[in-house]
Scaffold this active site. Structure first.
Site, PDB file in Angstrom:
ATOM      1  N   TYR A   1       0.829  -1.205   0.000  1.00 24.35           N
ATOM      2  CA  TYR A   1       0.000   0.000   0.000  1.00 24.35           C
ATOM      3  C   TYR A   1       0.871   1.265   0.000  1.00 24.35           C
ATOM      4  O   TYR A   1       0.552   2.245  -0.661  1.00 24.35           O
ATOM      5  CB  TYR A   1      -0.925   0.000   1.222  1.00 24.35           C
TER       6      TYR A   1
ATOM      7  N   GLU B   1       4.522   1.953  15.210  1.00 25.44           N
ATOM      8  CA  GLU B   1       5.325   1.684  14.018  1.00 25.44           C
ATOM      9  C   GLU B   1       4.443   1.398  12.812  1.00 25.44           C
ATOM     10  O   GLU B   1       4.677   1.914  11.733  1.00 25.44           O
ATOM     11  CB  GLU B   1       6.269   0.500  14.282  1.00 25.44           C
TER      12      GLU B   1
ATOM     13  N   VAL C   1      -5.207  -1.778   8.431  1.00 27.04           N
ATOM     14  CA  VAL C   1      -6.484  -2.482   8.331  1.00 27.04           C
ATOM     15  C   VAL C   1      -6.620  -2.932   6.885  1.00 27.04           C
ATOM     16  O   VAL C   1      -6.435  -2.126   5.962  1.00 27.04           O
ATOM     17  CB  VAL C   1      -7.668  -1.579   8.751  1.00 27.04           C
TER      18      VAL C   1
ATOM     19  N   GLY D   1     -13.335   1.265   7.018  1.00 23.64           N
ATOM     20  CA  GLY D   1     -14.590   1.992   7.103  1.00 23.64           C
ATOM     21  C   GLY D   1     -15.558   1.430   8.129  1.00 23.64           C
ATOM     22  O   GLY D   1     -16.709   1.862   8.198  1.00 23.64           O
TER      23      GLY D   1
ATOM     24  N   GLY E   1      -9.618   0.727  12.556  1.00 28.86           N
ATOM     25  CA  GLY E   1      -8.452   1.586  12.779  1.00 28.86           C
ATOM     26  C   GLY E   1      -8.630   2.425  14.029  1.00 28.86           C
ATOM     27  O   GLY E   1      -7.723   2.550  14.855  1.00 28.86           O
TER      28      GLY E   1
ATOM     29  N   ASN F   1      -0.576  10.302   1.989  1.00 25.64           N
ATOM     30  CA  ASN F   1      -1.680   9.478   2.461  1.00 25.64           C
ATOM     31  C   ASN F   1      -2.790  10.348   3.072  1.00 25.64           C
ATOM     32  O   ASN F   1      -3.045  10.334   4.275  1.00 25.64           O
ATOM     33  CB  ASN F   1      -1.179   8.440   3.469  1.00 25.64           C
TER      34      ASN F   1
ATOM     35  N   TYR G   1      -6.779  10.716  11.054  1.00 26.84           N
ATOM     36  CA  TYR G   1      -6.070  11.021  12.297  1.00 26.84           C
ATOM     37  C   TYR G   1      -6.517  12.368  12.868  1.00 26.84           C
ATOM     38  O   TYR G   1      -6.651  12.527  14.079  1.00 26.84           O
ATOM     39  CB  TYR G   1      -4.557  11.023  12.074  1.00 26.84           C
TER      40      TYR G   1
END
Length: 170
Positions: free
Chosen positions: A23, A85, A89, A95, A99, A126, A133
């Site tokens: 990813y 670190e 998910v 969704g 997370g 990202n 966040y």
């Protein structure tokens, strides 16, 4: 369900770390093996910790996400904190709050143990993660730049004998 990882979870965690590397557009940089992770999490002096998120899928509990973390220490605050670190998910389970649940579990670890903070890094590109966040109240540390020594630079510096100059602290 979120729980502390067990040795039986190691293969799934390693797979998810490799999926995260994919990813993050760097699969060739991920070399983590099951043996390495087992030693790091469950060896004689573990310095890495993990939580795993599971969801019921076709009547089975499937590993859907994980968090890998270790302790850091703030000399200014005088207390430990958690450095996250990896948080991952699997795409098909995103969704649904996993997370957030993993981060909430780590925040609870901090609160329960008297740790001062929970920190992590996120790639600049990202945007979905950064937005997520921020909804949790996390703030970017824009005034800090992360540095890293690895490969040849790490070897070169580690191979030199420290030679302080006159008047330099030792």
């Amino acid at each position: 369900m979120i729980r502390t990882a067990t040795e039986d979870d190691v293969p799934a965690i390693v797979a998810m770390v490799h999926e995260l590397a994919e990813y993050e557009r760097a699969p060739e940089e991920c070399h983590l093996s099951e043996g390495q992770l087992t030693t790091a999490l469950f060896g004689p002096a573990p310095a890495l910790f993990s939580h795993v998120a599971f969801v019921e899928d076709d009547g089975r509990d499937e590993p859907a996400g994980c968090a890998l973390w270790f302790l850091n220490f703030s000399t200014w605050r005088g207390v430990h904190g958690i450095y996250l670190e990896d948080l991952f998910v699997r795409p098909r389970y995103r969704g649904h709050g996993l997370g957030r649940a993993l981060l909430a579990r780590l925040a609870a670890e901090c609160v329960e143990r008297g740790y001062g903070r929970l920190e992590w890094s996120v790639l600049d590109w990202n945007a979905p993660a950064i937005g997520f966040y921020r909804t949790l109240g996390a703030v970017p540390m824009d005034e800090w730049t992360t540095f890293r020594l690895d490969g040849a630079a790490l070897t070169a510096l580690g191979s030199t004998e420290p030679t302080p100059t006159r008047g330099t602290a030792r």
